[in-house]
Design a protein around this motif. Sequence first.
Motif, PDB file in Angstrom:
ATOM      1  N   LEU A  10       0.757  -1.106   0.011  1.00  0.00           N
ATOM      2  CA  LEU A  10      -0.083   0.060   0.014  1.00  0.00           C
ATOM      3  C   LEU A  10       1.009   1.158   0.185  1.00  0.00           C
ATOM      4  CD1 LEU A  10      -2.801  -1.056   2.490  1.00  0.00           C
ATOM      5  CD2 LEU A  10      -3.034  -0.791   0.196  1.00  0.00           C
ATOM      6  N   PRO A  11       0.313   2.290  -0.496  1.00  0.00           N
ATOM      7  CA  PRO A  11       1.265   3.549  -0.596  1.00  0.00           C
ATOM      8  C   PRO A  11       1.339   3.998   0.712  1.00  0.00           C
ATOM      9  CG  PRO A  11      -1.076   3.814  -1.782  1.00  0.00           C
ATOM     10  CD  PRO A  11      -0.866   2.361  -1.526  1.00  0.00           C
TER      11      PRO A  11
ATOM     12  N   ARG B  48      -5.528   7.790  -0.450  1.00  0.00           N
ATOM     13  CA  ARG B  48      -4.740   7.258  -1.424  1.00  0.00           C
ATOM     14  C   ARG B  48      -4.641   5.900  -1.636  1.00  0.00           C
ATOM     15  NH1 ARG B  48       0.964   8.994  -0.415  1.00  0.00           N
ATOM     16  NH2 ARG B  48       1.176   7.633  -2.175  1.00  0.00           N
ATOM     17  N   ALA B  49      -4.447   5.402  -0.280  1.00  0.00           N
ATOM     18  CA  ALA B  49      -4.316   3.674  -0.179  1.00  0.00           C
ATOM     19  C   ALA B  49      -5.701   2.865  -0.995  1.00  0.00           C
ATOM     20  CB  ALA B  49      -4.187   3.037   1.149  1.00  0.00           C
TER      21      ALA B  49
ATOM     22  N   LEU C 123      -8.001   4.352  -3.085  1.00  0.00           N
ATOM     23  CA  LEU C 123      -7.843   4.700  -4.627  1.00  0.00           C
ATOM     24  C   LEU C 123      -6.899   3.525  -5.199  1.00  0.00           C
ATOM     25  CD1 LEU C 123      -7.994   8.536  -5.019  1.00  0.00           C
ATOM     26  CD2 LEU C 123      -9.757   6.883  -5.589  1.00  0.00           C
ATOM     27  N   GLN C 124      -5.842   3.232  -4.725  1.00  0.00           N
ATOM     28  CA  GLN C 124      -4.842   2.542  -5.246  1.00  0.00           C
ATOM     29  C   GLN C 124      -5.208   1.086  -5.131  1.00  0.00           C
ATOM     30  OE1 GLN C 124      -2.034   3.456  -6.277  1.00  0.00           O
ATOM     31  NE2 GLN C 124      -0.160   2.047  -5.945  1.00  0.00           N
ATOM     32  N   LEU C 125      -6.075   0.687  -3.922  1.00  0.00           N
ATOM     33  CA  LEU C 125      -6.749  -0.806  -3.897  1.00  0.00           C
ATOM     34  C   LEU C 125      -7.673  -0.840  -5.182  1.00  0.00           C
ATOM     35  CD1 LEU C 125      -7.121  -1.107  -0.167  1.00  0.00           C
ATOM     36  CD2 LEU C 125      -5.899  -2.493  -1.532  1.00  0.00           C
ATOM     37  N   ILE C 126      -8.329   0.217  -5.346  1.00  0.00           N
ATOM     38  CA  ILE C 126      -9.457  -0.058  -6.241  1.00  0.00           C
ATOM     39  C   ILE C 126      -8.986  -0.125  -7.852  1.00  0.00           C
ATOM     40  CG2 ILE C 126     -11.589   1.219  -7.228  1.00  0.00           C
ATOM     41  CD1 ILE C 126     -12.151   2.469  -4.550  1.00  0.00           C
ATOM     42  N   LYS C 127      -7.823   0.607  -7.808  1.00  0.00           N
ATOM     43  CA  LYS C 127      -6.982   0.749  -9.174  1.00  0.00           C
ATOM     44  C   LYS C 127      -6.588  -0.899  -9.272  1.00  0.00           C
ATOM     45  CE  LYS C 127      -5.701   5.571 -10.017  1.00  0.00           C
ATOM     46  NZ  LYS C 127      -4.585   6.134  -9.856  1.00  0.00           N
TER      47      LYS C 127
END
Lengths: 200, 200
Positions: free
Chosen positions: A19-20, B29-30, B32-36
Amino acid sequence: MAGTAGKEVEHLIDLMAKLPGLGPRSARRAVLQLIKKRGLLLEPLAQAMAEVAIHARECGICGNIGTSETCEICLDPKRDESLICVVSDVADLWAMERASVFKGRYHVLGGVLSALDGVGPDDLRIPQLVRRIADTRVTEVVLALNATIDGQTTAHYIADQLSDSPVEITSLAQGVPIGGELDYLDDGTITAALKARKTF
Amino acid sequence: MAGTAGKEVEHLIDLMAKLPGLGPRSARRAVLQLIKKRGLLLEPLAQAMAEVAIHARECGICGNIGTSETCEICLDPKRDESLICVVSDVADLWAMERASVFKGRYHVLGGVLSALDGVGPDDLRIPQLVRRIADTRVTEVVLALNATIDGQTTAHYIADQLSDSPVEITSLAQGVPIGGELDYLDDGTITAALKARKTF
């Protein structure tokens, strides 16, 4: 720690570390916290992730993330559909919404043009934006892109693509941020703020 | 952003923001990254959390986290059972294991004594430690507690509790960390390192 925490726990740590904002150390801390708060945090989080994995989807019109084919903003009749704000990412759309001042619709590009990273116009939702503006009664497009080189390159490219359209193109003002101290600002910001100075 | 991302997504952001090391912004941010990365990260993570929620448990002997009643370290016949390393948290046990130099068993206290936070000996696994040492053939207890006031108070308390036992009590050496520069070290560390100086 190889093998000492059980492979399920280590697998979870490995995934969390992707994770970021979380590295290996903070992923370990987070997982220990999750195990301590099993009923309060770990189980609800597993459930919430599963729900989002099933329901989350991109809005077919603007690219926002929501849980239906068309997002709540695009469906909201109180939103001015003649005004479109172009942002690079959903995070930027959320940032705009937190300011609660913009009452139009959005268009999420999904990134910015970048020669270095090989991102061209067709990798972004730029063709969809051009089509959307041609097909609907949009009168103004606000380019709310980052004040970085790639962000501004993208803004110029979009303005160029829309130059034949009667739509008005605007962009966010550049200047001193609220609460900003001149001493801590970079030269570019001060130059931009001075050039755009207004009658007091 | 209230209502713009769908309640499932917002619920997930709220939960993620409760993890140590993640605030509201990094949680967004995390997510959004997960959904991407739905198939690559979000679904495996939901699955891994559900697995850990079902399987993770405290070792009945040492308090380590594992997936069976007794952890792999306590079950490992190659580990010296006459040597017990006392740590405050599982994270410290993992840190010791990463150094791969300790070949005994562990005892996780679950915290340190703290008058301020109202943590007394019975809130920690100290009675279990005393019993464990009385019942088994332990010859040395290594106190690997943080070099903080609470950590050292806890170490002194444990040493006191074990004073009637024939077991040898040791603690980690204090001094200059490997790669440490004197100029950046606090006075306490320099004092400890000087007092414990050795023939070169």
